[in-house]
Each structure stands twice: as structure tokens, then as C-alpha cells.
Design a protein around this motif. Structure first.
Motif, PDB file in Angstrom:
ATOM      1  N   GLY A 140       0.820  -1.203   0.000  1.00  0.00           N
ATOM      2  CA  GLY A 140       0.000   0.000   0.000  1.00  0.00           C
ATOM      3  C   GLY A 140       0.852   1.250   0.000  1.00  0.00           C
ATOM      4  O   GLY A 140       0.572   2.220  -0.715  1.00  0.00           O
ATOM      5  N   ARG A 141       1.916   1.224   0.784  1.00  0.00           N
ATOM      6  CA  ARG A 141       2.810   2.390   0.862  1.00  0.00           C
ATOM      7  C   ARG A 141       3.426   2.688  -0.495  1.00  0.00           C
ATOM      8  O   ARG A 141       3.484   3.845  -0.924  1.00  0.00           O
ATOM      9  CB  ARG A 141       3.905   2.124   1.895  1.00  0.00           C
ATOM     10  CG  ARG A 141       4.918   3.240   2.033  1.00  0.00           C
ATOM     11  CD  ARG A 141       5.917   2.942   3.129  1.00  0.00           C
ATOM     12  NE  ARG A 141       5.260   2.846   4.427  1.00  0.00           N
ATOM     13  CZ  ARG A 141       5.900   2.591   5.559  1.00  0.00           C
ATOM     14  NH1 ARG A 141       7.203   2.378   5.553  1.00  0.00           N
ATOM     15  NH2 ARG A 141       5.234   2.524   6.694  1.00  0.00           N
ATOM     16  N   LEU A 142       3.899   1.663  -1.197  1.00  0.00           N
ATOM     17  CA  LEU A 142       4.531   1.898  -2.489  1.00  0.00           C
ATOM     18  C   LEU A 142       3.523   2.334  -3.545  1.00  0.00           C
ATOM     19  O   LEU A 142       3.771   3.264  -4.311  1.00  0.00           O
ATOM     20  CB  LEU A 142       5.265   0.638  -2.966  1.00  0.00           C
ATOM     21  CG  LEU A 142       6.776   0.631  -2.685  1.00  0.00           C
ATOM     22  CD1 LEU A 142       7.022   0.459  -1.188  1.00  0.00           C
ATOM     23  CD2 LEU A 142       7.461  -0.479  -3.459  1.00  0.00           C
ATOM     24  N   ALA A 143       2.361   1.663  -3.593  1.00  0.00           N
ATOM     25  CA  ALA A 143       1.390   1.957  -4.648  1.00  0.00           C
ATOM     26  C   ALA A 143       0.751   3.326  -4.483  1.00  0.00           C
ATOM     27  O   ALA A 143       0.318   3.936  -5.466  1.00  0.00           O
ATOM     28  CB  ALA A 143       0.322   0.871  -4.700  1.00  0.00           C
ATOM     29  N   THR A 144       0.672   3.837  -3.243  1.00  0.00           N
ATOM     30  CA  THR A 144       0.089   5.164  -3.035  1.00  0.00           C
ATOM     31  C   THR A 144       1.105   6.286  -3.239  1.00  0.00           C
ATOM     32  O   THR A 144       0.753   7.463  -3.144  1.00  0.00           O
ATOM     33  CB  THR A 144      -0.534   5.280  -1.627  1.00  0.00           C
ATOM     34  OG1 THR A 144       0.440   4.898  -0.635  1.00  0.00           O
ATOM     35  CG2 THR A 144      -1.751   4.383  -1.502  1.00  0.00           C
ATOM     36  N   LEU A 145       2.354   5.933  -3.509  1.00  0.00           N
ATOM     37  CA  LEU A 145       3.339   6.962  -3.859  1.00  0.00           C
ATOM     38  C   LEU A 145       2.931   7.736  -5.106  1.00  0.00           C
ATOM     39  O   LEU A 145       3.353   8.873  -5.303  1.00  0.00           O
ATOM     40  CB  LEU A 145       4.710   6.315  -4.088  1.00  0.00           C
ATOM     41  CG  LEU A 145       5.494   5.882  -2.852  1.00  0.00           C
ATOM     42  CD1 LEU A 145       6.708   5.068  -3.266  1.00  0.00           C
ATOM     43  CD2 LEU A 145       5.919   7.085  -2.024  1.00  0.00           C
ATOM     44  N   GLN A 146       2.139   7.082  -5.954  1.00  0.00           N
ATOM     45  CA  GLN A 146       1.650   7.734  -7.181  1.00  0.00           C
ATOM     46  C   GLN A 146       1.024   9.088  -6.859  1.00  0.00           C
ATOM     47  O   GLN A 146       1.384  10.117  -7.432  1.00  0.00           O
ATOM     48  CB  GLN A 146       0.613   6.817  -7.852  1.00  0.00           C
ATOM     49  CG  GLN A 146      -0.340   7.493  -8.815  1.00  0.00           C
ATOM     50  CD  GLN A 146       0.216   7.559 -10.206  1.00  0.00           C
ATOM     51  OE1 GLN A 146       1.403   7.361 -10.422  1.00  0.00           O
ATOM     52  NE2 GLN A 146      -0.624   7.846 -11.169  1.00  0.00           N
ATOM     53  N   GLN A 147       0.090   9.107  -5.920  1.00  0.00           N
ATOM     54  CA  GLN A 147      -0.618  10.342  -5.585  1.00  0.00           C
ATOM     55  C   GLN A 147       0.279  11.301  -4.815  1.00  0.00           C
ATOM     56  O   GLN A 147       0.168  12.524  -4.968  1.00  0.00           O
ATOM     57  CB  GLN A 147      -1.874  10.019  -4.767  1.00  0.00           C
ATOM     58  CG  GLN A 147      -2.844  11.176  -4.613  1.00  0.00           C
ATOM     59  CD  GLN A 147      -3.646  11.430  -5.873  1.00  0.00           C
ATOM     60  OE1 GLN A 147      -3.796  10.549  -6.708  1.00  0.00           O
ATOM     61  NE2 GLN A 147      -4.191  12.631  -6.004  1.00  0.00           N
ATOM     62  N   PHE A 148       1.187  10.764  -3.994  1.00  0.00           N
ATOM     63  CA  PHE A 148       2.092  11.621  -3.229  1.00  0.00           C
ATOM     64  C   PHE A 148       2.995  12.415  -4.166  1.00  0.00           C
ATOM     65  O   PHE A 148       3.168  13.627  -4.012  1.00  0.00           O
ATOM     66  CB  PHE A 148       2.927  10.763  -2.276  1.00  0.00           C
ATOM     67  CG  PHE A 148       3.902  11.563  -1.448  1.00  0.00           C
ATOM     68  CD1 PHE A 148       3.455  12.411  -0.451  1.00  0.00           C
ATOM     69  CD2 PHE A 148       5.270  11.461  -1.668  1.00  0.00           C
ATOM     70  CE1 PHE A 148       4.346  13.154   0.317  1.00  0.00           C
ATOM     71  CE2 PHE A 148       6.172  12.200  -0.913  1.00  0.00           C
ATOM     72  CZ  PHE A 148       5.707  13.036   0.084  1.00  0.00           C
TER      73      PHE A 148
END
Length: 526
Positions: A140-148
Motif C-alpha cells: 500500500g505504501r509503495l502503490a500510493t506513492l503515485q498520488q504523493f
């Protein structure tokens, strides 16, 4: 200092997310470019009373993004995940150069379309790559980097636009400089992507087993191919790939299988629902929205800069805590908050309408309260809705169809984004503040849809997600397994100890179908 495997993998995910900066930057910068006087002069748009050309210049990027998804999925499967990212970066460099040097509408439209073509590719390739290299405990942490990283791009753009509005009003630098600066993230992305590990799941899917194990070892065990976690994880991935290959291949497999249709529906619905919150309406038309409540353009850009900071804080919270909280609660409650902010904002506009012809009669407190609602909305959107919409699709598709399914999901986001971009100016002109009621209602129905249909994927390995989506009911409240958030570190311990057999192992010893594969080789520990 030797980095821990999870830190190294996280940094690999950050590098892949450089492409996400591009879309965030464009969202922030285009609102300042379009009204720039010199831009209007060069593009011969000073006499465009209905704003049709301006709207099309803005939305042509979205059409390009829509068209870029399928070619990127084919490149990701045929050439590799890294190669597809490299190609996307090259496309964006070409589009960025055309936009920066544009001397007329046609050149600008071509640059916007080509830049959008690249953004459509990179925006789903980044979470696809991140999902396939991650540990279960921090997927989850890696895949949500997109929005960050999208938020980082938007923040940079908002301050550049504000600074140029103050220091270079009416000059050519006001719009060419911000368009030219968007090229910078692409240069390191294109030149260095092949220094990073390839997706081990893609390598396994094309029969490069030794390379897949080496990539896993590099990502998860300091290069030790004999590490128990790597050995057992490779066996699970191989088992999943073998199981996947027994089914029909290609697009027929994506759309002809009941389980896969479910995944496509979830991905498309989730990505489409993001735009129904009204986020693009606020991002693209903030100058017009805030002007309608009595604020000058310069102050609007300042508000957007503050908004970008708020978004980045929320996105950082999501990145570092979503694996603990879970995706479902964030999606449900953030959509409810989104609905509430539009309800309050609509009431403020209805009760205290601004009078553009008499600024002194405008209720300043109500105007600032409306701005506050947009900030709260943006915090909720950036905390859960935006980041998770990119993280769920890659997790629910199997290796064989992951790029194709994720591409279809992303296409729904771009076509919805395009629709909102085209409809919003006409809606504001026709019904004014009543347009916000649409987003209030749709955000609420989004929350219901998330509760009913979105499975919890946090903490699970990708192969077990596949099994659950094949066996468990569509209506998530009826499935305790799909509602439950799994602790990723527990899953990793079971894999390391050989206590977490691949779901595909339920097939009689995992034999290949002789008619399809020509062998009956069994999956064993590698």
C-alpha cells in the motif's frame, strides 16, 4: 551504510513515481498558463468568448492520456515494465518540447496530446511496477506513492504559477517557463530507469526464472538468492504464473472470464468514481470558482498553493499509514467527507451569493468559509480517494492480465476527467452553484459503492488476492475474508517459513495442462 530491503524497495518505488510528478505538475500549472495574456495572444485566443478553444487545449491532454493506456499495457507485457516506463518518458519529453516552443494552437494541441499520451502511460505503469516489486506489508505504501508524487508536482507548479503571476505578469515567461520546467523529471526517469530491478513477476511470466529470482533477491534480500523468503516467494510467484497460464490468454482472458470481469468492473468503477467527487472541476477551474465568490486571480493562486501543501500532507499520511488503516475505511469515510464539504459549500453559495458587480456587498466570511471547504475536501481526497484509486487496480489483477486490466481502469479515469473538464464550464454558466449538488450526491453514492464492492487488499500477497476474488461473493459485506485487513508482516513470516503455499497449489500438484503447455512439470521450491 547498507539499506534494508524494504527501504531499498521503497526508494525504487519513489524513482518509478517520478512520472507521477508530471500529471500533478500539469494540473497545477495549466490553471496559470491558460489565462496568461501573452499565451492568449500567441494562441490567438483573445477573442474566444465561449472558452471552447481554451477548454479543448486543457482537455486534449486527457484525450491523449486515454489513448496512451492500451499501447503502454502492450509494451509492459511484451517489452517489460521498465522499458514501457522508458518509452513513456520519451513521449513526454517530445510533448513538453512542443508545448514550450508552441507558436500556434495546432502546435500546442499536438504537444498537449502527446504529453497526455505519456501521462496516460506513466500514471498506471508506476503503481503497476510498485505493486509487483513490493513486500506484502508495504505494498500500500509503495502503490500510493503515485498520488504523493502527483501532489509534489502540483505543489511545485502552484508556487511557480503564483511567483510568475506576481513577477512576470503579461510576459512570455509567465507561460513558457512553467511549461518548460515540466521536462526535468523525465530526464532522470528516462536515463536511469534501467539501473533499477525489473519486475520479478514479469520476468517469471516470460520464462526468465533465474532473472526473476535474482530480481527478488536484489529487492528483498540484499541479493541473496538462497534467502528463504526469496526461495518461497519465487515458488509462489511461479505457481501463480503457471495457474494463470492454464486459462485463456490475451484480451479474451480479460473480458471472457467471470472473475476477471469482476476485477475490471471494480477497477473501472473505482477510477471513474474519483472524478465524480469534483476534484478535477476544482483543479482546472479554481480561478473562475474563486472569482465567483469575490477573490482576485492572484489570491486564487495563493489559495491553490496552500491547497497543494494540504494535499501533500494528507498524501504523506496515506503513504505511511494506509497499510495499518486499510484501503476500505479510507475510501468510505473520505468520500463521505467529500460529500459533506460540497453540501456545506453549496449551502454557502446559495445563502451568501457573491455579486461580481458589487464586491463590497460580498460576504467575506462566507467566501473564506467556502475556500475552507475546498481545503477540507482536498485533504480528504488526498488522504484516501486519490491515492487508493491507483493502488487497488494493480493489486486485484493477476500477473497475466495486470497491465491490461490496470490500463482499462485508468482509461475510465481519463475519460471521466475529460467529461468533467468539458462539462464544467457550461454547467457553471447554466446553473452556477447548483452544479456542486451533483458532486455532493455522487460522493455519497461513491461511499456506498466502496462499502459494497471494494475488497480489502492491504497486507495480502498478490496470489492470495486472486484466489479470494475467484471464490468470494461480489457483495463485500457478505465476505469476512474480503473485509478483513491482513497484517502483511505475518504473511511475510509465513512465506519465509514455507507455511504459506501458493493458492494455485490447490490444483492437484499444480500440473500444467499437457494440451496447453506440453509438459506436466510440477512447481517445487526453487
Amino acid at each position: 551504510m547498507v539499506l534494508s530491503p524494504k527501504t531499498y524497495t521503497f526508494l525504487c518505488g519513489c524513482f518509478a513515481a517520478l512520472g507521477s510528478i508530471l500529471f500533478g505538475y500539469d494540473l497545477g500549472v495549466i490553471a496559470g498558463v491558460l489565462p496568461a495574456p501573452d499565451f492568449l495572444r500567441v494562441m490567438d485566443l483573445e477573442d474566444d468568448p465561449n472558452g471552447n478553444w481554451i477548454g479543448f487545449i486543457s482537455s486534449s491532454l486527457l484525450l491523449g492520456a486515454f489513448c496512451g493506456c492500451i499501447p503502454a499495457s502492450l509494451a509492459a507485457d511484451m517489452l517489460s515494465r521498465r522499458t514501457a516506463i522508458f518509452i513513456g518518458a520519451l513521449w513526454f519529453i517530445l510533448g513538453g518540447v512542443l508545448q514550450t516552443a508552441a507558436m500556434n494552437r495546432g502546435m500546442m494541441l499536438a504537444g498537449r496530446f502527446i504529453g497526455g499520451f505519456a501521462i496516460g502511460q506513466l500514471s498506471f505503469l508506476a503503481p503497476l511496477y510498485q505493486t509487483e516489486i513490493a513486500h506484502p506489508s508495504n505494498r500500500g505504501r509503495l502503490a500510493t506513492l503515485q498520488q504523493f508524487f502527483l501532489g509534489i508536482g502540483a505543489l511545485i507548479a502552484s508556487f511557480i504559477v503564483y511567483a510568475l503571476e506576481v513577477t512576470q505578469p503579461g510576459t512570455v515567461m509567465q507561460w513558457r517557463l512553467p511549461l518548460g520546467l515540466q521536462l526535468f523529471p523525465c530526464i532522470p526517469l528516462a536515463s536511469m530507469i534501467f539501473l533499477f530491478p525489473e519486475s520479478p513477476r514479469w520476468l517469471m511470466s516470460v520464462g526468465r526464472e533465474e532473472d526473476a529470482i535474482a530480481s527478488l533477491a536484489r529487492l528483498h534480500a540484499h541479493g541473496d538468492i538462497h534467502d528463504p523468503f526469496v526461495v518461497n516467494e519465487a515458488a509462489e510467484i511461479k505457481a501463480g504464473v503457471m495457474y494463470d497460464k492454464q486459462a485463456e490468454q490475451g484480451w479474451k482472458k480479460v473480458l471472457g472470464d467471470k472473475s476477471n470481469l469482476r476485477r475490471v468492473f471494480i477497477g473501472v468503477m473505482l477510477q471513474f468514481s474519483v472524478q465524480m467527487t469534483g476534484v478535477s472541476c476544482i483543479q482546472y477551474y479554481s480561478p473562475q470558482i474563486f472569482a465567483a465568490i469575490g477573490f482576485a486571480k492572484e489570491k486564487t493562486f495563493l489559495f491553490q498553493s496552500i491547497n497543494s501543501i494540504i494535499a501533500l500532507i494528507a498524501q504523506a499520511i496515506c503513504v505511511f499509514f494506509c497499510d495499518r488503516i486499510g484501503f476500505r475505511p479510507l475510501l468510505i469515510y473520505c468520500n463521505l467527507v467529500s460529500s459533506a464539504t460540497f453540501a456545506v459549500g453549496t449551502a454557502l453559495q446559495a445563502e451568501f451569493p457573491a455579486d461580481p458587480n458589487n464586491p463590497d456587498a460580498t460576504n467575506t466570511s462566507a467566501s473564506y468559509a467556502f475556500v475552507m471547504m475546498t481545503w477540507i475536501f482536498n485533504f480528504a481526497f488526498s488522504l484516501g480517494i486519490g491515492p487508493i484509486s491507483w493502488a487497488v487496480p494493480p493489486a486485484i489483477f493477476t500477473t497475466g492480465i495486470r497491465s491490461k486490466g490496470t490500463a482499462l481502469s485508468s482509461m475510465s479515469a481519463w475519460i471521466a476527467n475529460f467529461m468533467i473538464g468539458q462539462v464544467s464550464p457550461k454547467a457553471f454558466e447554466s446553473i452556477g452553484w447548483r452544479y456542486y449538488v451533483v458532486f455532493c450526491i455522487l460522493s455519497f453514492t461513491n461511499a456506498i459503492a466502496m462499502w459494497a464492492l471494494i475488497p480489502e487488499v492491504v497486507g495480502r500477497d498478490l496470489e492470495s488476492i486472486d484466489e479470494l476474488l475467484r471464490e468470494e461473493p461480489w457483495f463485500i459485506p457478505r465476505s469476512a475474508a474480503l473485509r478483513k485487513k491482513v497484517k502483511g508482516t505475518d504473511v511475510e513470516d509465513k512465506i519465509r517459513n514455507g507455511e504459506h503455499p501458493a493458492p494455485a497449489a490447490k490444483l492437484d500438484g499444480l500440473e500444467y495442462d499437457e494440451k496447453k503447455e506440453g509438459t506436466t512439470t510440477m512447481v517445487e521450491h526453487i
